[in-house]
Motif scaffolding. Structure first.
Motif, PDB file in Angstrom:
ATOM      1  N   ARG A  30       2.265   9.192   5.207  1.00 43.84           N
ATOM      2  CA  ARG A  30       3.282  10.251   5.250  1.00 43.84           C
ATOM      3  C   ARG A  30       3.431  10.825   6.644  1.00 43.84           C
ATOM      4  NH1 ARG A  30       2.485  14.086   0.109  1.00 43.84           N
ATOM      5  NH2 ARG A  30       0.456  14.233   1.082  1.00 43.84           N
ATOM      6  N   TYR A  86       6.872   9.590   8.273  1.00 46.56           N
ATOM      7  CA  TYR A  86       7.336   8.317   7.716  1.00 46.56           C
ATOM      8  C   TYR A  86       8.848   8.311   7.540  1.00 46.56           C
ATOM      9  CZ  TYR A  86       8.022   4.589   4.259  1.00 46.56           C
ATOM     10  OH  TYR A  86       8.463   3.485   3.587  1.00 46.56           O
ATOM     11  N   TRP A 129      -5.714   7.693   6.634  1.00 48.03           N
ATOM     12  CA  TRP A 129      -4.799   6.920   5.779  1.00 48.03           C
ATOM     13  C   TRP A 129      -5.434   5.563   5.424  1.00 48.03           C
ATOM     14  CZ3 TRP A 129      -2.463   2.145   6.567  1.00 48.03           C
ATOM     15  CH2 TRP A 129      -1.579   1.750   5.553  1.00 48.03           C
ATOM     16  N   ASN A 177      -6.127   4.433   1.655  1.00 45.63           N
ATOM     17  CA  ASN A 177      -5.092   3.567   1.085  1.00 45.63           C
ATOM     18  C   ASN A 177      -5.306   2.078   1.298  1.00 45.63           C
ATOM     19  OD1 ASN A 177      -2.948   5.585   0.141  1.00 45.63           O
ATOM     20  ND2 ASN A 177      -3.495   6.290   2.190  1.00 45.63           N
ATOM     21  N   ALA A 209       0.879  -1.179   0.000  1.00 43.06           N
ATOM     22  CA  ALA A 209       0.000   0.000   0.000  1.00 43.06           C
ATOM     23  C   ALA A 209       0.908   1.219   0.000  1.00 43.06           C
ATOM     24  CB  ALA A 209      -0.926   0.020   1.226  1.00 43.06           C
ATOM     25  N   THR A 210       0.320   2.386  -0.191  1.00 45.68           N
ATOM     26  CA  THR A 210       1.097   3.623  -0.130  1.00 45.68           C
ATOM     27  C   THR A 210       1.422   3.911   1.331  1.00 45.68           C
ATOM     28  OG1 THR A 210      -0.140   4.418  -2.018  1.00 45.68           O
ATOM     29  CG2 THR A 210       1.094   6.065  -0.765  1.00 45.68           C
ATOM     30  N   PRO A 211       2.694   4.087   1.671  1.00 47.55           N
ATOM     31  CA  PRO A 211       3.027   4.328   3.080  1.00 47.55           C
ATOM     32  C   PRO A 211       2.379   5.607   3.590  1.00 47.55           C
ATOM     33  CG  PRO A 211       5.006   3.882   1.785  1.00 47.55           C
ATOM     34  CD  PRO A 211       3.886   4.051   0.802  1.00 47.55           C
TER      35      PRO A 211
END
Ligand SMILES: [Zn+2]
Length: 295
Positions: A224, A231, A280, A284, A220-222
């Protein structure tokens, strides 16, 4: 030390007010067949900014699994509210390292938020104290009562070769990072492993301290930023939950590293991390992975 002995010692040191509270609520809990009121006094003695009432209101129940010292592993499942059918499933774990008290305590705060109306768009499985023996040791310890770092005890590929070798070479056999004799040799890590199999989380959030960052493993998109935490990769280790679940099982794992192991963050920050974490997940984890899974 057995936890019951610890409990006796703790109660002996507890103020009269707390004792009165304990005495008042114990019969009610017993009447409901819920002997859980006994677990909270030793836990809250170690958890910053968590009251006995907050611990009890979390309504944790025993999983049936006990630590080497006989303390029950406690968890709670909270379904999403009716507006969110097919909700994303989130496994939230605190205190896998016993000397990171804030990492267990903040999960109790989030359990409070979850119980407020309109706060549950996800289906949660929550275990705030994965390593109670470490937390309740005379001085809180990272490892469990067998001296095993539970976050190095998950069955990553080639664990038998890599975990002991990494421990010997990279940590110079640091006893705080001992991975154990075999993967999931410990009741606590085995419970997490089995819970991943049964609950089938879409995402796992594991809370630690004190590096003050977010780490992420998996598809997945980390994230931020959650609150003030930004992150930044901490690392991938043989036997870690992020490595096992995120990279091997392909279930995204967010590791929240609070900035201080013994102090609860300010309330506004506790709330901000909670809100940023949910947004998030919403963006995501939920839609993209569910679509991929159903196609
Ligand atoms: Zn940790």
């Amino acid at each position: 030390m057995q936890w019951r002995n610890f409990l006796r010692t703790t109660i002996a040191r507890t103020s009269l007010t707390s004792l009165a509270l304990l005495a008042a609520s114990a019969p009610a809990a017993a009447a409901k067949g819920r002997p859980g009121s006994d677990w909270c006094p030793p836990l809250v003695a170690r958890l910053p900014k968590i009251s006995l009432a907050e611990c009890r209101n979390s309504q944790l129940t025993p999983t049936g699994i006990h630590t080497p010292n006989g303390f029950p592993l406690l968890a709670r499942e909270l379904p999403a509210d009716a507006r969110h059918p097919n909700a994303t499933r989130v496994l939230l774990l605190g205190g896998i390292h016993g000397d990171e008290q804030s990492a267990a305590a903040i999960v109790f705060k989030w359990l409070e938020y979850m119980q407020q109306p309109g706060e549950r768009e996800f289906e949660w499985k929550v275990a705030p104290v994965v390593n109670p023996d470490g937390l309740l040791a005379p001085t809180p310890r990272r490892v469990n009562a067998h001296g095993v770092d539970l976050n190095r005890n998950f069955p990553t590929p080639n664990w038998q070769q890599e975990a002991p070798r990494y421990w010997a070479r990279a940590t110079r056999s640091d006893p705080r990072r001992y991975p154990g004799k075999a993967p999931i040799s410990e009741p606590e890590s085995r419970w997490v492993h089995d819970t991943i199999e049964k609950f089938k989380p879409d995402v796992i959030i594991s809370v630690h301290a004190p590096f003050g960052v977010l780490d992420f493993d998996g598809p997945a998109t980390p994230p931020r930023r959650f609150g003030r935490l930004i992150y930044q990769r901490v690392g991938v280790y043989p036997g870690s939950l992020g490595n096992y679940s995120g990279l091997h099982k392909e279930i995204p794992v967010v590791t929240i590293e609070l900035a201080n192991a013994s102090l609860m963050p300010p309330e506004a920050e506790v709330r901000r991390i909670w809100q940023d974490m949910q947004s998030w997940i919403r963006r995501n984890v939920n839609a993209p992975l569910k679509t991929a899974r159903n196609s």
